[in-house]
Every structure is written in structure tokens, then in C-alpha cells.
Design a protein around this motif. Structure first.
Motif, PDB file in Angstrom:
ATOM      1  N   PRO A 210      30.496 -71.782  -1.728  1.00 52.25           N
ATOM      2  CA  PRO A 210      29.230 -71.392  -2.339  1.00 52.25           C
ATOM      3  C   PRO A 210      28.971 -69.901  -2.155  1.00 52.25           C
ATOM      4  O   PRO A 210      29.386 -69.319  -1.143  1.00 52.25           O
ATOM      5  CB  PRO A 210      28.186 -72.233  -1.585  1.00 52.25           C
ATOM      6  N   SER A 211      28.293 -69.302  -3.121  1.00 48.19           N
ATOM      7  CA  SER A 211      28.158 -67.842  -3.076  1.00 48.19           C
ATOM      8  C   SER A 211      27.381 -67.373  -1.843  1.00 48.19           C
ATOM      9  O   SER A 211      27.622 -66.277  -1.343  1.00 48.19           O
ATOM     10  CB  SER A 211      27.514 -67.314  -4.357  1.00 48.19           C
TER      11      SER A 211
ATOM     12  N   VAL B 218      32.664 -69.996  -5.775  1.00 44.45           N
ATOM     13  CA  VAL B 218      33.901 -69.248  -6.011  1.00 44.45           C
ATOM     14  C   VAL B 218      35.058 -70.108  -5.507  1.00 44.45           C
ATOM     15  O   VAL B 218      35.047 -70.564  -4.365  1.00 44.45           O
ATOM     16  CB  VAL B 218      33.871 -67.902  -5.257  1.00 44.45           C
ATOM     17  N   ARG B 219      36.031 -70.323  -6.384  1.00 44.58           N
ATOM     18  CA  ARG B 219      37.217 -71.088  -5.977  1.00 44.58           C
ATOM     19  C   ARG B 219      38.281 -70.112  -5.493  1.00 44.58           C
ATOM     20  O   ARG B 219      38.609 -69.147  -6.190  1.00 44.58           O
ATOM     21  CB  ARG B 219      37.731 -71.907  -7.164  1.00 44.58           C
ATOM     22  N   VAL B 220      38.779 -70.367  -4.281  1.00 46.72           N
ATOM     23  CA  VAL B 220      39.736 -69.426  -3.690  1.00 46.72           C
ATOM     24  C   VAL B 220      40.985 -70.152  -3.184  1.00 46.72           C
ATOM     25  O   VAL B 220      40.946 -71.331  -2.841  1.00 46.72           O
ATOM     26  CB  VAL B 220      39.115 -68.650  -2.488  1.00 46.72           C
ATOM     27  N   VAL B 221      42.074 -69.397  -3.159  1.00 46.87           N
ATOM     28  CA  VAL B 221      43.286 -69.867  -2.493  1.00 46.87           C
ATOM     29  C   VAL B 221      43.483 -68.968  -1.275  1.00 46.87           C
ATOM     30  O   VAL B 221      43.399 -67.742  -1.373  1.00 46.87           O
ATOM     31  CB  VAL B 221      44.525 -69.767  -3.419  1.00 46.87           C
TER      32      VAL B 221
ATOM     33  N   GLU C 235      32.131 -70.260 -10.715  1.00 51.48           N
ATOM     34  CA  GLU C 235      31.125 -70.994 -11.492  1.00 51.48           C
ATOM     35  C   GLU C 235      29.898 -70.091 -11.610  1.00 51.48           C
ATOM     36  O   GLU C 235      29.380 -69.606 -10.602  1.00 51.48           O
ATOM     37  CB  GLU C 235      30.766 -72.300 -10.791  1.00 51.48           C
ATOM     38  N   LEU C 236      29.470 -69.873 -12.846  1.00 56.89           N
ATOM     39  CA  LEU C 236      28.345 -68.974 -13.094  1.00 56.89           C
ATOM     40  C   LEU C 236      27.150 -69.758 -13.622  1.00 56.89           C
ATOM     41  O   LEU C 236      27.310 -70.800 -14.264  1.00 56.89           O
ATOM     42  CB  LEU C 236      28.729 -67.930 -14.156  1.00 56.89           C
ATOM     43  N   GLU C 237      25.966 -69.231 -13.360  1.00 57.80           N
ATOM     44  CA  GLU C 237      24.746 -69.799 -13.971  1.00 57.80           C
ATOM     45  C   GLU C 237      24.198 -68.762 -14.940  1.00 57.80           C
ATOM     46  O   GLU C 237      23.833 -67.655 -14.531  1.00 57.80           O
ATOM     47  CB  GLU C 237      23.709 -70.119 -12.901  1.00 57.80           C
TER      48      GLU C 237
ATOM     49  N   LYS D  61      32.782 -61.222   1.060  1.00 61.33           N
ATOM     50  CA  LYS D  61      33.624 -61.728   2.155  1.00 61.33           C
ATOM     51  C   LYS D  61      34.810 -62.480   1.542  1.00 61.33           C
ATOM     52  O   LYS D  61      34.922 -63.693   1.685  1.00 61.33           O
ATOM     53  CB  LYS D  61      32.778 -62.657   3.029  1.00 61.33           C
ATOM     54  N   LEU D  62      35.630 -61.749   0.814  1.00 61.77           N
ATOM     55  CA  LEU D  62      36.757 -62.398   0.131  1.00 61.77           C
ATOM     56  C   LEU D  62      38.087 -61.750   0.514  1.00 61.77           C
ATOM     57  O   LEU D  62      39.100 -61.974  -0.145  1.00 61.77           O
ATOM     58  CB  LEU D  62      36.565 -62.313  -1.396  1.00 61.77           C
TER      59      LEU D  62
END
Ligand SMILES: Cc1cc2nc3c(=O)[nH]c(=O)nc-3n(C[C@H](O)[C@H](O)[C@H](O)COP(=O)(O)OP(=O)(O)OC[C@H]3O[C@@H](n4cnc5c(N)ncnc54)[C@H](O)[C@@H]3O)c2cc1C
Length: 289
Positions: free
Chosen positions: A145-146, A132-135, A167-169, A157-158
Motif C-alpha cells: 500500500p502506498s 504498488v506491486r514490486v519484485v 494501482e491508481l485512483e 521507499k522503493l
């Protein structure tokens, strides 16, 4: 905020900020932190109830093209936080990629679904999330990483972070099967939920070992109303807002339901919906620096 939330309720926000890209978002966050201005991020508004007094701060919406990109690379896919999840999940499922069929019938952006770890009996969004890309509030960006995000039942925890992409798989499967599964789950939702009405989905979390909707139903609360907000006859864990409902009606009805369920079953229902209400000082605060 009536135009930006599924409940179609809530007062005005002081500012609406729609950043062009991540860089502009970082600058805004730095600036609001310096000035002590509260900030909240809104996705599709499908799990938010804004108070009638509105929000005295900045509401961020990630609806610019930079936050709506989808980059597919084999079974990995980077998806912008502003992408409308349901059409994306349908497209992936129809093309035979597995993992997003369980998102059928869940209105959300990718950012909101990540923050809430949206899902249900058929699976959760975090099942397919790799990074997960966060600012952050200080404007820095980072890929997390997840497994450090402590995804759980409708939580992650965001807090205090803004997701800009994930990013998904999505491994390949049998297109007929994934398509059928998506359609079946969708049909089940259409049949059991009041999806055409103004709501925020399930209003309460399921307490351990119980279904909140079943408890509310057994307490005889279906159809109970305050003002023009009522407990749905179709699904007792949905509160639906009629044309003249206010956010205060919904909040008062939440209290009625909680009290009755507590009295009947000695169980405290936890609210799932994110309620944006004024603090006792009269302003709303997301981050305290
Ligand atoms: C008819 C209906 C059916 C529903 N069914 C389900 C269901 O089956 N399962 C389920 O889990 N939910 C369900 N919901 C609730 C809702 O769809 C989910 O919670 C969804 O994840 C909300 O996404 P959103 O983009 O609308 O987020 P919002 O409602 O806009 O925001 C929700 C929370 O996420 C935060 N947030 C939003 N975007 C970001 C971001 N980019 N970065 C960080 N935080 C962010 C917000 O600040 C807020 O705290 C339903 C809702 C409706 C109206």
C-alpha cells in the motif's frame, strides 16, 4: 546507454535484460543475487546519468507487453510499470479523469515516476497511487500500500525493489476542465524548460525554502559550461548536453554549480538525478546481499 537515456550519454551496459513477464524477472533477480551480479532498472531514462565507463552489470527494462497493460475498473486503474506516462496521463485527462494532469511535460514510465514520485508545483504522482506491486531482490512479488512507501519530495521507499505495476485512483471530473488543465500545465513547461534538448530535467532538488534554479541563476551560472555540457539559459536547474558532451562533462559541471552556490549562499545542493557511476572498485552495485 546513450540510446536509452534522455541525456544521450554514458558507456555500455554489460547486459540488457527485457523480461517477458514478472515470473522471468523474478528468476533473473534470484540468479543475479546468487551470482553477485549488480542489477539496475531503467525506465524512460529521463532521470538517469550513466558514467562514461558504463555499467558492469544487468540493466533491466520493462518494455514487454506484460508490463504495458492498463486495466481500468471504474475510478481504479492498474497500470504496468512500462507504460509511457505522459500519453497515458493525457488520455486520462482528456477523458475527464482527475489526478494526472500534473504529469504533463514529465517524461517517464509509470515505474520511474513511482520510484521518483515525479511531480512539481501542481501535484505528485503519489497523490493518485493506491498500491504498488514490486519484485524484491529475492524474487518474491508483493503488493504494497502506498502509505508504507514513505513518498516524499522526489523520493520513495522503493530502493532495491522493482515496480512492476501500480494501482491508481483517478476519480471522474469535468472533461473540459481536466483537458484544459493538462494543456495549460504542458504549455507552461514548453515555455519555461528546454524540453527539446538532451537533459534529465532538474539536476538538483530544491533546498528547503529555495528554488535551486533561482539560486543558480542568482549565482550568475546560466550558460556556464564544461566541455559540451552547459547550464541552460532557459532554466538554470537544467544541464543540457550538446552533441559532443560526455557524462564526465556533466558531472564536472554539477560540481562547479554546487561549489559556486555553496560559496555564494552557504547552501548545499542535493543532486536529484540518479548518477550511475563506478564504485572505487570499478564496478557498480545496486543491491548488496
Ligand atoms: C525534459 C524533462 C523534464 C522533466 N520534468 C520533471 C518534472 O517536472 N518533475 C519531475 O519529478 N521530474 C521531471 N523530470 C525527471 C524525470 O522525468 C522523472 O524523474 C521521471 O520520474 C523519470 O522516470 P523514468 O521512467 O525515466 O525513470 P528513469 O530515469 O529510467 O529512472 C529513475 C530512477 O527510477 C528507477 N526506476 C526506473 N524504473 C523503475 C521501476 N520499474 N522500479 C523501480 N525503480 C525504477 C531507476 O533505477 C532510477 O533510480 C524531467 C526530465 C526531463 C528530461
Amino acid at each position: 546507454m546513450t540510446k536509452l537515456t534522455w541525456f544521450r550519454l554514458g558507456g555500455r551496459a554489460r547486459y540488457l535484460f527485457r523480461p517477458r513477464d514478472e515470473k522471468q524477472l523474478s528468476k533473473l533477480l534470484l540468479c543475479t543475487r546468487r551470482e553477485g551480479v549488480p542489477v539496475k532498472v531503467l525506465g524512460a531514462g529521463a532521470n538517469v546519468l550513466v558514467s562514461d565507463d558504463g555499467f558492469d552489470g544487468v540493466v533491466v527494462r520493462l518494455d514487454a507487453p506484460a508490463f504495458k497493460r492498463v486495466l481500468q475498473d471504474g475510478d481504479r486503474c492498474r497500470v504496468g510499470a512500462g507504460v509511457d506516462l505522459m500519453p497515458f496521463a493525457r488520455e486520462q485527462s482528456y477523458e475527464g479523469r482527475t489526478g494526472l494532469e500534473c504529469m504533463a511535460g514529465i517524461p517517464a514510465t509509470v515505474g520511474g515516476a513511482t520510484r521518483m514520485n515525479a511531480g512539481g508545483a501542481h501535484g505528485e504522482f503519489s497523490d493518485v497511487v493506491k498500491t504498488v506491486r514490486v519484485v524484491s531482490r529475492d524474487g518474491t512479488t508483493e503488493d504494497r500500500p502506498s502509505d508504507v512507501l514513505e513518498f516524499g519530495y522526489r523520493r520513495s521507499k522503493l530502493d532495491g525493489l522493482i515496480v512492476t505495476s501500480v494501482e491508481l485512483e483517478l476519480p471522474d471530473g469535468d472533461p473540459q476542465r481536466t483537458r484544459n488543465r493538462f494543456d495549460e500545465i504542458m504549455a507552461g513547461k514548453v515555455e519555461s524548460q528546454p524540453i527539446a534538448e538532451n537533459s534529465a530535467g532538474c539536476i538538483f532538488k530544491n533546498p528547503p525554502g529555495h528554488a535551486a534554479g533561482a539560486l543558480i541563476d542568482r549565482a550568475g551560472l546560466k550558460g556556464t559550461s564544461v566541455g559540451d555540457a552547459s547550464v541552460s539559459e532557459r532554466h538554470a536547474n537544467f544541464i543540457v548536453a550538446g552533441k559532443s558532451a560526455t557524462a564526465s562533462d556533466v558531472i564536472a559541471l554539477i560540481d562547479v554549480v554546487r561549489e559556486r552556490v555553496s560559496k555564494e549562499f552557504d547552501i548545499d545542493l542535493e543532486v536529484e538525478v540518479d548518477i550511475w557511476r563506478p564504485t572505487t572498485q570499478g564496478s557498480l552495485v545496486l543491491w548488496r546481499s
